[in-house]
Design a protein around this motif. Structure first.
Motif, PDB file in Angstrom:
ATOM      1  N   LEU A 109     118.451  16.156  54.914  1.00 10.50           N
ATOM      2  CA  LEU A 109     117.085  15.687  55.138  1.00 10.50           C
ATOM      3  C   LEU A 109     116.934  14.218  54.779  1.00 10.50           C
ATOM      4  CD1 LEU A 109     114.870  18.657  53.869  1.00 10.50           C
ATOM      5  CD2 LEU A 109     115.161  17.867  56.211  1.00 10.50           C
ATOM      6  N   VAL A 110     117.530  13.822  53.656  1.00  6.37           N
ATOM      7  CA  VAL A 110     117.456  12.426  53.227  1.00  6.37           C
ATOM      8  C   VAL A 110     118.131  11.516  54.240  1.00  6.37           C
ATOM      9  CG1 VAL A 110     118.108  10.791  51.420  1.00  6.37           C
ATOM     10  CG2 VAL A 110     117.350  13.096  50.793  1.00  6.37           C
ATOM     11  N   LEU A 111     119.273  11.956  54.742  1.00 11.01           N
ATOM     12  CA  LEU A 111     120.026  11.135  55.685  1.00 11.01           C
ATOM     13  C   LEU A 111     119.389  11.101  57.070  1.00 11.01           C
ATOM     14  CD1 LEU A 111     123.603  12.368  54.707  1.00 11.01           C
ATOM     15  CD2 LEU A 111     122.452  10.279  53.959  1.00 11.01           C
ATOM     16  N   MET A 112     118.533  12.074  57.353  1.00 12.65           N
ATOM     17  CA  MET A 112     117.897  12.129  58.673  1.00 12.65           C
ATOM     18  C   MET A 112     116.675  11.226  58.800  1.00 12.65           C
ATOM     19  SD  MET A 112     117.865  16.208  59.490  1.00 12.65           S
ATOM     20  CE  MET A 112     119.364  17.151  59.773  1.00 12.65           C
ATOM     21  N   GLN A 113     116.130  10.755  57.688  1.00 14.78           N
ATOM     22  CA  GLN A 113     114.839  10.078  57.712  1.00 14.78           C
ATOM     23  C   GLN A 113     114.808   8.905  58.689  1.00 14.78           C
ATOM     24  OE1 GLN A 113     112.135  11.152  56.253  1.00 14.78           O
ATOM     25  NE2 GLN A 113     113.146  12.837  55.147  1.00 14.78           N
ATOM     26  N   ILE A 173     110.280  27.336  54.270  1.00 17.91           N
ATOM     27  CA  ILE A 173     110.679  25.959  53.971  1.00 17.91           C
ATOM     28  C   ILE A 173     110.192  25.057  55.098  1.00 17.91           C
ATOM     29  CG2 ILE A 173     112.685  26.587  52.585  1.00 17.91           C
ATOM     30  CD1 ILE A 173     114.425  26.108  55.046  1.00 17.91           C
ATOM     31  N   ASP A 174     109.939  23.807  54.750  1.00 21.11           N
ATOM     32  CA  ASP A 174     109.479  22.826  55.722  1.00 21.11           C
ATOM     33  C   ASP A 174     110.683  22.282  56.490  1.00 21.11           C
ATOM     34  OD1 ASP A 174     108.420  20.750  57.153  1.00 21.11           O
ATOM     35  OD2 ASP A 174     107.222  19.952  55.508  1.00 21.11           O
ATOM     36  N   VAL A 175     110.683  22.487  57.812  1.00 18.24           N
ATOM     37  CA  VAL A 175     111.807  22.040  58.646  1.00 18.24           C
ATOM     38  C   VAL A 175     111.322  21.076  59.725  1.00 18.24           C
ATOM     39  CG1 VAL A 175     113.272  24.046  58.221  1.00 18.24           C
ATOM     40  CG2 VAL A 175     111.563  24.134  60.040  1.00 18.24           C
ATOM     41  N   THR A 176     110.252  20.356  59.440  1.00 15.57           N
ATOM     42  CA  THR A 176     109.707  19.407  60.414  1.00 15.57           C
ATOM     43  C   THR A 176     110.721  18.315  60.733  1.00 15.57           C
ATOM     44  OG1 THR A 176     107.510  19.804  59.464  1.00 15.57           O
ATOM     45  CG2 THR A 176     107.755  17.897  60.915  1.00 15.57           C
ATOM     46  N   VAL A 177     111.321  17.735  59.699  1.00 13.60           N
ATOM     47  CA  VAL A 177     112.264  16.621  59.895  1.00 13.60           C
ATOM     48  C   VAL A 177     113.514  17.059  60.664  1.00 13.60           C
ATOM     49  CG1 VAL A 177     113.774  14.977  58.690  1.00 13.60           C
ATOM     50  CG2 VAL A 177     111.416  15.316  57.922  1.00 13.60           C
ATOM     51  N   PRO A 178     114.212  18.149  60.255  1.00 19.39           N
ATOM     52  CA  PRO A 178     115.416  18.524  60.998  1.00 19.39           C
ATOM     53  C   PRO A 178     115.147  18.907  62.452  1.00 19.39           C
ATOM     54  CG  PRO A 178     114.933  20.143  59.286  1.00 19.39           C
ATOM     55  CD  PRO A 178     114.063  18.984  59.029  1.00 19.39           C
ATOM     56  N   LEU A 179     113.998  19.512  62.752  1.00 12.45           N
ATOM     57  CA  LEU A 179     113.708  19.852  64.138  1.00 12.45           C
ATOM     58  C   LEU A 179     113.399  18.611  64.968  1.00 12.45           C
ATOM     59  CD1 LEU A 179     111.634  23.165  64.066  1.00 12.45           C
ATOM     60  CD2 LEU A 179     113.999  22.820  64.739  1.00 12.45           C
ATOM     61  N   GLN A 180     112.681  17.643  64.387  1.00 12.86           N
ATOM     62  CA  GLN A 180     112.420  16.399  65.114  1.00 12.86           C
ATOM     63  C   GLN A 180     113.726  15.664  65.392  1.00 12.86           C
ATOM     64  OE1 GLN A 180     109.027  15.056  66.048  1.00 12.86           O
ATOM     65  NE2 GLN A 180     110.598  14.241  67.420  1.00 12.86           N
ATOM     66  N   CYS A 181     114.671  15.803  64.478  1.00 12.35           N
ATOM     67  CA  CYS A 181     115.977  15.161  64.650  1.00 12.35           C
ATOM     68  C   CYS A 181     116.757  15.783  65.808  1.00 12.35           C
ATOM     69  CB  CYS A 181     116.773  15.267  63.353  1.00 12.35           C
ATOM     70  SG  CYS A 181     118.221  14.205  63.280  1.00 12.35           S
ATOM     71  N   LEU A 182     116.451  17.032  66.149  1.00 16.86           N
ATOM     72  CA  LEU A 182     117.141  17.712  67.243  1.00 16.86           C
ATOM     73  C   LEU A 182     116.486  17.457  68.594  1.00 16.86           C
ATOM     74  CD1 LEU A 182     117.880  21.190  65.589  1.00 16.86           C
ATOM     75  CD2 LEU A 182     119.500  19.336  66.018  1.00 16.86           C
TER      76      LEU A 182
END
Length: 548
Positions: free
Chosen positions: A430-434, A474-483
């Motif tokens: 998550l940190v690396l995806m920001q 769990i909040d998965v907003t960031v990883p899904l936006q990354c996909l």
């Protein structure tokens, strides 16, 4: 990480998709993109995992092993199948060979015990007694209930080879103080894919030695035949017997049977059996000595979790007429309970309780009255139902719930360390995806594309009866936006816990993914099961967006 790369690449299934997924994840986790020492260390770990996953999935042999065995198949210790020069087809054949060997070993260790315990109860005194008959007897005011019949049988199988099996069985029976027993040995051989044969040897203290033969043969794909003969030796001489049966598929759900028996109870029987997903119907006619009868039965199968069935039958012949009705229900993973009321002339009224527990059967036939009395019919019908509902609510339901909770807790404890590791990996990802997510959002906003506003993964509590239970998400907003790629989000039919930035927040429980997203300036919401495929935006949303 291997599952994550495989999940992304399998959305289309080709090598190009695999390379594209590999490049995207490398760009996301490359250590040179981070100056902070901690972030650089985390990125290096994830980058190495991605690289190892790509090496496995890009190699046809390794990919075949992974597809068949999963990650454990890549650990070559003790796996003679992992020969890197073999083709995927050869690897699959080797796996199937080893699987057959394991099945054969398991077969040799299995005895497949089967048993039946039957306890006959005479409760006619509950309905047939006259009070004056009991005045001269001590305790005459209490009805007399006794066990007048017992039967115990048991059998075990011993596989001798892959085609030969020995079956040892025995039984003990007692009725009104008199009883006996017998023991049988059966040797069965599978002669081909179309048939088998068996020899039977038996001995008992009443009927004497027994010798018999039986054969089975598939005549065509829709027809089979069985035939058997035997000789019973006793003090009265030798009593031979023989029987044969032919069965044929009349259609996909219907079987027709024709049976002939010769011996002490000679008879000719024909029957039609129709079995579907929701019902079971049988019609049978027997002509013989001493019994001839006509029988019809029907069973309705409810499509519920407990596999509830209700049944009824009518049987009439030289012996009289019998009407039966009852119900059957699954009460636990391995147990099925049934109750049947039998009303007949001249048999009277009986209640039969049956419990199947795995391969063991327990029977309790209770004879209530020799006459057809309305009170006996009423209590035989209502009594078992009331007792079942009480036992179900007070004993069975709490027990099953406690068992499930224990299994779930054990699963959580066993997987705690693995889940903790995956959680740390997800937090690092998550940190690396920001930074990548920020660029994706800017690009999507510029063309009014797909933006994930909120995304939650785990167990949601929606039932009012479960409000006291805490949601585990769990909040998965960031990883899904990354996909998101080209204003599209595509997830394949696999557990979403394996996606980058995800982990399992509630091991062993049912999970789902809840999304709130914006496309072409319009808000949308979707709820997807854990293993369901997901593709957003949907085609209809393209049409609505164009109209706006």
């Amino acid at each position: 990480m291997l599952a994550q790369v495989a999940s992304e690449s399998l959305s289309v299934g080709g090598q190009e998709e695999l390379k594209s997924s590999y490049r995207r994840l490398c760009m996301l986790y490359h250590p040179d993109k981070h100056r902070d020492p901690e972030l650089k260390r985390q990125a290096e770990q994830l980058f190495n995992l991605v690289h190892r996953a790509y090496e496995v999935l890009s190699d046809p042999q390794s990919r075949a092993i992974y597809d068949i065995f999963g990650k454990k198949g890549l650990e070559v210790e003790g796996w003679e199948i992992v020969e890197r020069k073999r083709t995927p087809a050869e690897i699959r054949e080797e796996y199937e060979r080893l699987q057959r060997e394991r099945d054969e070993r398991r077969l040799q260790q299995r005895t497949n015990p089967k048993g039946t315990i039957s306890v006959g109860i005479d409760a006619t005194d509950l309905f047939d007694h006259y009070e004056e008959d009991f005045e001269e007897m001590p305790g005459g005011g209490f009805p007399h209930i006794e066990i007048n019949r017992m039967h115990i049988s048991q059998s075990i199988e011993a596989p001798l080879t892959t085609t030969d099996t020995a079956v040892l069985s025995g039984s003990l029976t007692t009725h009104n103080g008199n009883g006996g027993g017998n023991i049988n040995l059966c040797l069965r051989r599978v002669t081909s894919t179309r048939g088998w044969g068996e020899l039977e040897f038996g001995a008992g203290d009443i009927r004497g030695p027994l010798f018999g033969m039986k054969v089975f043969r598939n005549v065509t794909a829709r027809c089979f035949v069985t035939a058997q003969c035997g000789m019973q030796f006793s003090s009265r001489g030798v009593r031979p017997s023989a029987s044969t049966m032919m069965a044929r598929h009349l259609d996909q759900n219907t079987m027709g049977y024709l049976q002939w028996r010769w011996g002490s109870e000679s008879a000719m029987t024909t029957s039609i059996v129709r079995d579907t997903k929701t019902s079971h119907f049988t019609l049978a006619l027997q002509l013989g000595v001493p019994h001839s009868y006509l029988m019809m039965s029907y069973q309705y199968k409810f499509q519920d979790e407990d596999q509830t069935k209700v049944k009824g039958s009518v049987k009439t012949g030289f012996f009289g007429t019998v009407v039966e009705y009852g119900a059957e229900r699954k009460i636990s993973r391995h147990s099925v309970l049934s109750a049947t009321v039998s009303i007949g002339v001249p048999q009277g009224v009986s209640l039969k309780i049956r419990l199947n527990r795995a391969s063991q059967t327990y029977l309790f036939p209770i004879h209530l009255t020799d006459q057809i009395l309305p009170s006996a019919v009423f209590y035989a019908t209502v009594g078992p139902l009331v007792v079942y509902l009480a036992v179900q609510k007070l004993i069975i339901t709490p027990y099953v719930r406690a068992q499930k909770e224990q299994e779930l807790e054990k699963q959580r404890v066993d997987s705690a360390s693995d889940i903790a590791k995956k959680k740390n990996e997800a937090e690092s990802a998550l940190v690396l995806m920001q930074e990548s997510v920020r660029r994706i959002i800017e690009a999507e906003e510029s063309k009014m594309g797909l933006i994930i506003l909120n995304a939650w993964y785990g167990k949601f509590v929606t039932d009012n009866s479960q409000k006291q239970e805490r949601a585990k998400v769990i909040d998965v907003t960031v990883p899904l936006q990354c996909l998101v790629k080209d204003s599209k989000l595509i997830l394949t039919e696999a557990s979403k816990a394996g996606l980058p930035g995800f982990y399992d927040p509630c091991v062993g429980e049912e999970k789902s993914l809840k999304l709130l997203y914006q496309f072409r300036g319009v808000l949308h919401q979707v709820l997807s099961g854990d293993t369901e495929a997901l593709r957003i935006p949907k085609q209809c949303e393209y049409s609505k967006a164009s109209e706006i």
